[in-house]
Design a protein around this motif. Sequence first.
Motif, PDB file in Angstrom:
ATOM      1  N   SER A  30       0.849  -1.187   0.000  1.00  0.00           N
ATOM      2  CA  SER A  30       0.000   0.000   0.000  1.00  0.00           C
ATOM      3  C   SER A  30       0.890   1.243   0.000  1.00  0.00           C
ATOM      4  N   VAL A  31       0.425   2.266  -0.707  1.00  0.00           N
ATOM      5  CA  VAL A  31       1.152   3.538  -0.771  1.00  0.00           C
ATOM      6  C   VAL A  31       0.218   4.648  -0.319  1.00  0.00           C
ATOM      7  N   ASN A  32       0.673   5.438   0.598  1.00  0.00           N
ATOM      8  CA  ASN A  32      -0.147   6.531   1.113  1.00  0.00           C
ATOM      9  C   ASN A  32       0.153   7.836   0.389  1.00  0.00           C
ATOM     10  N   ARG A  34       3.129   9.811  -2.577  1.00  0.00           N
ATOM     11  CA  ARG A  34       4.320   9.812  -3.422  1.00  0.00           C
ATOM     12  C   ARG A  34       4.639  11.261  -3.761  1.00  0.00           C
ATOM     13  N   SER A  53      -2.953   9.206  -2.322  1.00  0.00           N
ATOM     14  CA  SER A  53      -3.458   7.873  -2.662  1.00  0.00           C
ATOM     15  C   SER A  53      -4.720   7.941  -3.517  1.00  0.00           C
ATOM     16  N   ALA A  98       5.600   7.165   1.080  1.00  0.00           N
ATOM     17  CA  ALA A  98       5.129   6.654   2.360  1.00  0.00           C
ATOM     18  C   ALA A  98       4.388   5.367   2.016  1.00  0.00           C
ATOM     19  N   LEU A  99       4.978   4.222   2.384  1.00  0.00           N
ATOM     20  CA  LEU A  99       4.405   2.969   1.926  1.00  0.00           C
ATOM     21  C   LEU A  99       4.478   1.886   2.986  1.00  0.00           C
ATOM     22  N   MET A 100       3.743   0.820   2.694  1.00  0.00           N
ATOM     23  CA  MET A 100       3.610  -0.319   3.578  1.00  0.00           C
ATOM     24  C   MET A 100       4.094  -1.544   2.820  1.00  0.00           C
ATOM     25  N   TYR A 106       2.789  -1.102   8.258  1.00  0.00           N
ATOM     26  CA  TYR A 106       2.477   0.244   8.717  1.00  0.00           C
ATOM     27  C   TYR A 106       3.250   1.175   7.787  1.00  0.00           C
ATOM     28  N   TYR A 107       2.758   2.422   7.665  1.00  0.00           N
ATOM     29  CA  TYR A 107       3.397   3.337   6.711  1.00  0.00           C
ATOM     30  C   TYR A 107       4.731   3.819   7.244  1.00  0.00           C
ATOM     31  N   ARG A 108       5.729   3.727   6.384  1.00  0.00           N
ATOM     32  CA  ARG A 108       7.066   4.230   6.675  1.00  0.00           C
ATOM     33  C   ARG A 108       7.518   5.111   5.523  1.00  0.00           C
ATOM     34  N   SER A 109       8.448   5.994   5.811  1.00  0.00           N
ATOM     35  CA  SER A 109       8.967   6.917   4.802  1.00  0.00           C
ATOM     36  C   SER A 109      10.226   6.370   4.169  1.00  0.00           C
TER      37      SER A 109
END
Length: 121
Positions: A30-32, A34, A53, A98-100, A106-109
């Motif tokens: 998953s990408v929150n 870009r 997103s 910011a993706l999983m 969980y979202y990380r940078s």
Amino acid sequence: QVQLVESGGGLVQPGGSLRLSCVASGSVTSVNARSWYRQVPGEQRELVAHIASDNVTGYAEDVKGRFTISGGNAINTVYLQMNSLKPEDTAAYYCYFALMTTSAPYYRSYWGQGTQVTVSS
């Protein structure tokens, strides 16, 4: 491990165009967000363009109408089409996600390594 690999930078004359690409490797689920940032030596990194997103985009004032950010057909890619380039666009350009992933739900940078864009005659 996630890696962001950028390509497409280079030397271009004023008024020219370049297209930057960034691909996130790894098991992205998953990408929150870009984004593309740029940085000139001695200055702070600044946001150039962002795509959420839901594909809503945003741009820095000085690139509006000249740059276009897009996500492509895959969630792990982001592009920056840069037209009507000016000498003041010269900078190192960095992609940001910011993706999983499957191993980190969980979202990380994450940041790319940077690609140099030089606009000069």
